[in-house]
Design a protein around this motif. Structure first.
Motif, PDB file in Angstrom:
ATOM      1  N   MET A   1       0.840  -1.179   0.000  1.00 56.62           N
ATOM      2  CA  MET A   1       0.000   0.000   0.000  1.00 56.62           C
ATOM      3  C   MET A   1       0.887   1.246   0.000  1.00 56.62           C
ATOM      4  O   MET A   1       1.910   1.313   0.669  1.00 56.62           O
ATOM      5  N   ILE A   2       0.482   2.235  -0.772  1.00 57.37           N
ATOM      6  CA  ILE A   2       1.221   3.482  -0.857  1.00 57.37           C
ATOM      7  C   ILE A   2       0.592   4.483   0.109  1.00 57.37           C
ATOM      8  O   ILE A   2      -0.582   4.812   0.000  1.00 57.37           O
ATOM      9  N   THR A   3       1.395   4.934   1.040  1.00 54.22           N
ATOM     10  CA  THR A   3       0.904   5.851   2.063  1.00 54.22           C
ATOM     11  C   THR A   3       0.754   7.261   1.476  1.00 54.22           C
ATOM     12  O   THR A   3       1.381   7.588   0.453  1.00 54.22           O
ATOM     13  N   PRO A   4      -0.037   8.111   2.116  1.00 56.81           N
ATOM     14  CA  PRO A   4      -0.170   9.489   1.637  1.00 56.81           C
ATOM     15  C   PRO A   4       1.173  10.232   1.591  1.00 56.81           C
ATOM     16  O   PRO A   4       1.418  11.008   0.658  1.00 56.81           O
ATOM     17  N   ASP A   5       2.027   9.994   2.573  1.00 64.40           N
ATOM     18  CA  ASP A   5       3.344  10.650   2.575  1.00 64.40           C
ATOM     19  C   ASP A   5       4.191  10.203   1.383  1.00 64.40           C
ATOM     20  O   ASP A   5       4.873  11.020   0.745  1.00 64.40           O
ATOM     21  N   PHE A   6       4.128   8.892   1.100  1.00 68.15           N
ATOM     22  CA  PHE A   6       4.896   8.375  -0.034  1.00 68.15           C
ATOM     23  C   PHE A   6       4.328   8.918  -1.341  1.00 68.15           C
ATOM     24  O   PHE A   6       5.066   9.253  -2.261  1.00 68.15           O
ATOM     25  N   ARG A   7       3.022   9.027  -1.436  1.00 70.75           N
ATOM     26  CA  ARG A   7       2.380   9.575  -2.638  1.00 70.75           C
ATOM     27  C   ARG A   7       2.840  11.027  -2.839  1.00 70.75           C
ATOM     28  O   ARG A   7       3.133  11.439  -3.961  1.00 70.75           O
ATOM     29  N   THR A   8       2.910  11.798  -1.757  1.00 73.10           N
ATOM     30  CA  THR A   8       3.392  13.183  -1.848  1.00 73.10           C
ATOM     31  C   THR A   8       4.818  13.203  -2.382  1.00 73.10           C
ATOM     32  O   THR A   8       5.162  14.033  -3.234  1.00 73.10           O
ATOM     33  N   THR A   9       5.637  12.297  -1.900  1.00 76.05           N
ATOM     34  CA  THR A   9       7.020  12.197  -2.369  1.00 76.05           C
ATOM     35  C   THR A   9       7.059  11.846  -3.861  1.00 76.05           C
ATOM     36  O   THR A   9       7.863  12.403  -4.615  1.00 76.05           O
ATOM     37  N   LEU A  10       6.178  10.951  -4.282  1.00 81.84           N
ATOM     38  CA  LEU A  10       6.117  10.580  -5.701  1.00 81.84           C
ATOM     39  C   LEU A  10       5.712  11.777  -6.565  1.00 81.84           C
ATOM     40  O   LEU A  10       6.286  11.994  -7.640  1.00 81.84           O
TER      41      LEU A  10
END
Length: 119
Positions: free
Chosen positions: A1-10
């Protein structure tokens, strides 16, 4: 699962790569002409001013489609190594090809991850 923080980084990474892949700005296009002028001064031989101008225009037309972050370094290197004007642009493009492929692959990978994160 992709976390919101990781999505922001992406998203930030995608924006950074998009900036790196962007064609030269107007200022960078002016810098390109300056760098090409420096190159032809070294390798131009006995060219007339008209021939120099023609070479600069043709070289700029070929190179301005690539990101400045890649062509600046490639031009500086080619200026030190190339002996003939006809070899200059192909040498610059050859130096750009692999880094360009890597950037495009990174952009594609990030886009796929962003698509996955959207569900």
């Amino acid at each position: 699962m992709i976390t919101p923080d990781f999505r922001t980084t992406l998203v930030e990474a995608a924006a950074g790569i998009a900036r790196e892949l962007a064609p030269p700005s107007d200022h960078e296009a002016d810098l390109l002409v300056v760098e090409l002028s420096r190159a032809i001064a070294l390798i131009g031989g006995n060219r007339t001013p008209e021939q120099i101008n023609e070479w600069q225009n043709a070289a700029a037309d070929e190179l301005e489609q690539f990101p400045w972050s890649l062509i600046a370094t490639a031009i500086a290197d080619a200026r030190r190594r190339v002996r003939y004007a006809g070899d200059f642009v192909p040498t610059v493009i050859a130096a750009i090809e692999e880094p360009m492929r890597r950037l495009v692959a990174e952009a594609d990978a990030i886009d796929r991850l962003l698509q996955i994160s959207e569900g």
